[in-house]
Design an enzyme around this catalytic site. Structure first.
Site, PDB file in Angstrom:
ATOM      1  N   GLN A  88      -5.839   9.373   7.082  1.00 40.37           N
ATOM      2  CA  GLN A  88      -4.699   8.759   7.475  1.00 40.37           C
ATOM      3  C   GLN A  88      -3.303   9.945   7.181  1.00 40.37           C
ATOM      4  O   GLN A  88      -2.474  10.048   8.003  1.00 40.37           O
ATOM      5  CB  GLN A  88      -4.378   7.395   6.930  1.00 40.37           C
ATOM      6  CG  GLN A  88      -5.413   6.367   7.498  1.00 40.37           C
ATOM      7  CD  GLN A  88      -5.040   5.340   6.787  1.00 40.37           C
ATOM      8  OE1 GLN A  88      -4.492   5.047   5.756  1.00 40.37           O
ATOM      9  NE2 GLN A  88      -5.765   4.104   7.224  1.00 40.37           N
ATOM     10  N   ASP A 144     -15.245   3.112   3.569  1.00 41.48           N
ATOM     11  CA  ASP A 144     -15.217   1.686   4.077  1.00 41.48           C
ATOM     12  C   ASP A 144     -16.587   0.936   4.020  1.00 41.48           C
ATOM     13  O   ASP A 144     -16.612  -0.172   3.968  1.00 41.48           O
ATOM     14  CB  ASP A 144     -14.691   1.649   5.450  1.00 41.48           C
ATOM     15  CG  ASP A 144     -13.417   2.108   5.677  1.00 41.48           C
ATOM     16  OD1 ASP A 144     -12.376   2.181   4.685  1.00 41.48           O
ATOM     17  OD2 ASP A 144     -13.114   2.500   6.653  1.00 41.48           O
ATOM     18  N   ARG A 197       0.861  -1.391  -0.010  1.00 40.28           N
ATOM     19  CA  ARG A 197       0.133   0.084   0.019  1.00 40.28           C
ATOM     20  C   ARG A 197       1.058   1.388   0.062  1.00 40.28           C
ATOM     21  O   ARG A 197       1.947   1.285   0.587  1.00 40.28           O
ATOM     22  CB  ARG A 197      -1.003   0.078   1.079  1.00 40.28           C
ATOM     23  CG  ARG A 197      -1.966  -1.256   1.061  1.00 40.28           C
ATOM     24  CD  ARG A 197      -2.784  -1.544   2.214  1.00 40.28           C
ATOM     25  NE  ARG A 197      -3.617  -0.102   2.216  1.00 40.28           N
ATOM     26  CZ  ARG A 197      -4.606   0.310   3.296  1.00 40.28           C
ATOM     27  NH1 ARG A 197      -4.740  -0.630   4.457  1.00 40.28           N
ATOM     28  NH2 ARG A 197      -5.512   1.364   3.355  1.00 40.28           N
TER      29      ARG A 197
END
Ligand code: S3P
Length: 432
Positions: free
Chosen positions: A168, A314, A121
């Site tokens: 994030q 999500d 990632r």
């Protein structure tokens, strides 16, 4: 392999889902940065959050966990010790990216590693702004992937325009900004979840927020405090969608997080025609939470794009499943971030739902789903991605035959009690 099979299911009753994953990570991080004692209630004991605890223990922070109660006694980040072994973030993108921001301005040297999925990632989205603050982060392939070695350095504040809507990335920069000289400014085009901003304030930090811009002054010391973690709306979403789809169902979700940067699922359920009532709302000063009742209804296709996307990023796999049961077209756009989650969720959702007979077309930044289609049973892969695994299990509620899930253990990453809750809520058998 796990087989999930229902005969004329019905979802009834109430459910308290486990603690919010994003908030649980941040409570451990801020409790470890702060000096003194922090007590956490409602912590998510999922694998991702346990990785964050392990990392801080290696830095010399005392963390005692008793189920969902956690007590942290920290010497404060200036007194952390350099670890003797690598810091392993497992499957957790939140652990890896937020730790980069924290470690960059610390006084220690460490190497962050992850599992196979996490090691693929992208990390450059975090390391680029951190390096422009003076961070020393190095790794192979230009430092875009774990493992990365971070030598704690003296940082300087930056004024950063976010190229992607990512909490994030925003959080990593704010954590680095807390330890930098001068002011750090983060500007977002589309607002991402704001748990870091809310919790920094709870730990005594001063932040200025103006529209989509956050400013933090470096050199602020945090003080330990008490944190109560609400239920994770991203976990509840699987049962909210189930209740919306399965004929005659009605479920109340107790103490579930209602932070407006996370509640896109509620808007989409309503847009698609499901009954959604907010029965109680509390916690206006910190993290809002409340009681939400979801009632089944005839569902209609809808369009999901633009600013709402980060508030339900999500939830898109389970929304896609719901769209297979809705009349008409559901178009999901502006969600290219799905391609760099625990797996490529656009490819995974399209491939797995297609195996059941759904009409799903993958696009570059989303999916187009045509419904309603009756779904057959079948063998589905989780790709080691907890949210794909849970989508597969919920599909068994609306499919004609059993669903066999390959590698369901990944569900423990965010929802260790998922199958217990599924069998509690559904008044029909669940088979092993
Ligand atoms: C998270 C932010 C989101 C989300 C992830 C948790 C967080 O990722 O998908 O599950 O805790 O900040 P991005 O911020 O990268 O979109």
């Amino acid at each position: 392999m796990k087989t999930v099979k229902f005969d004329k299911p019905l979802l009834k009753g109430s459910l308290k889902v486990p603690g919010d994953k994003s908030i649980s990570h941040r409570a451990i991080m801020l409790g470890s940065i702060a000096e003194g004692r922090t007590a956490i209630k409602g912590f998510l004991d999922g694998e991702d959050c346990l990785r964050t605890i392990d990392i801080f223990k290696r830095l010399g922070v005392s963390i005692e966990r008793n189920g969902t109660d956690v007590v942290i006694e920290s010497p404060g980040m200036k007194n952390w010790t350099s670890p003797t072994e690598n810091l392993y973030a497992g499957n957790s993108g939140t652990t890896a990216r937020l730790m980069l921001g924290i470690l960059a301005g610390s006084a220690i040297t460490s190497t962050l590693t992850g599992d196979d999925s996490l090691s693929k990632r992208p990390m450059k989205r975090v390391t680029t702004p951190l390096q422009s603050m003076g961070a020393s982060v190095a790794g192979e392939e230009g430092g875009d992937f774990l493992p990365l070695t971070i030598v704690g350095s003296k940082l300087e504040g930056i004024d950063y325009q976010m190229p992607v809507a990512s909490a994030q990335v925003k959080s990593a920069i704010l954590f680095a900004g807390l330890n930098a000289v001068g002011e750090t400014v983060v500007r977002e085009d589309t607002v991402s979840r704001d748990h870091t901003e809310r919790m920094l304030k709870q730990f005594g930090a001063k932040l200025k927020q103006d529209g989509n811009t956050v400013r933090i002054q470096g050199g602020q010391l945090l003080e330990g405090t008490c944190v109560t973690v609400p239920g994770d709306i991203s976990s509840a979403a699987f049962f909210m969608a189930a209740a919306a789809m399965v004929e005659g169902s009605e479920v109340e979700f107790i103490d579930v997080g209602l932070n407006p940067t996370r509640t896109g699922i509620i808007q989409v359920l309503r847009q698609m025609g499901a009954g959604v009532e907010i029965l109680e709302k509390h916690g206006e000063t910190g993290e809002p939470y409340g009681v939400v009742k979801v009632t089944q209804a005839r569902l209609e296709g809808t369009e999901i794009s633009g600013e709402i996307i980060p508030t339900l990023i999500d939830e898109l796999p389970i929304i896609a499943l719901m769209a297979t049961q809705a009349t008409g077209k559901t178009i999901i756009k502006d969600a290219a971030e799905l391609r760099v989650k625990e797996t490529d969720r656009i490819a995974a959702v399209t491939d797995e739902l297609t195996k059941l007979g759904a009409k799903v077309e993958a696009t570059e930044d989303g999916m187009i789903i045509e419904g309603p289609t009756s779904l057959s049973g079948g063998e589905l892969k989780s790709y080691g991605d907890h949210r794909i695994g849970m989508m597969a299990a919920v599909a068994a509620l609306v499919s004609d035959g059993p669903i066999h899930i390959e590698d369901p253990s990944c569900i423990a990453i965010s929802y260790p009690t998922f199958f217990d809750h599924l069998s509690q809520l559904v008044t029909a058998g669940i088979e092993e």
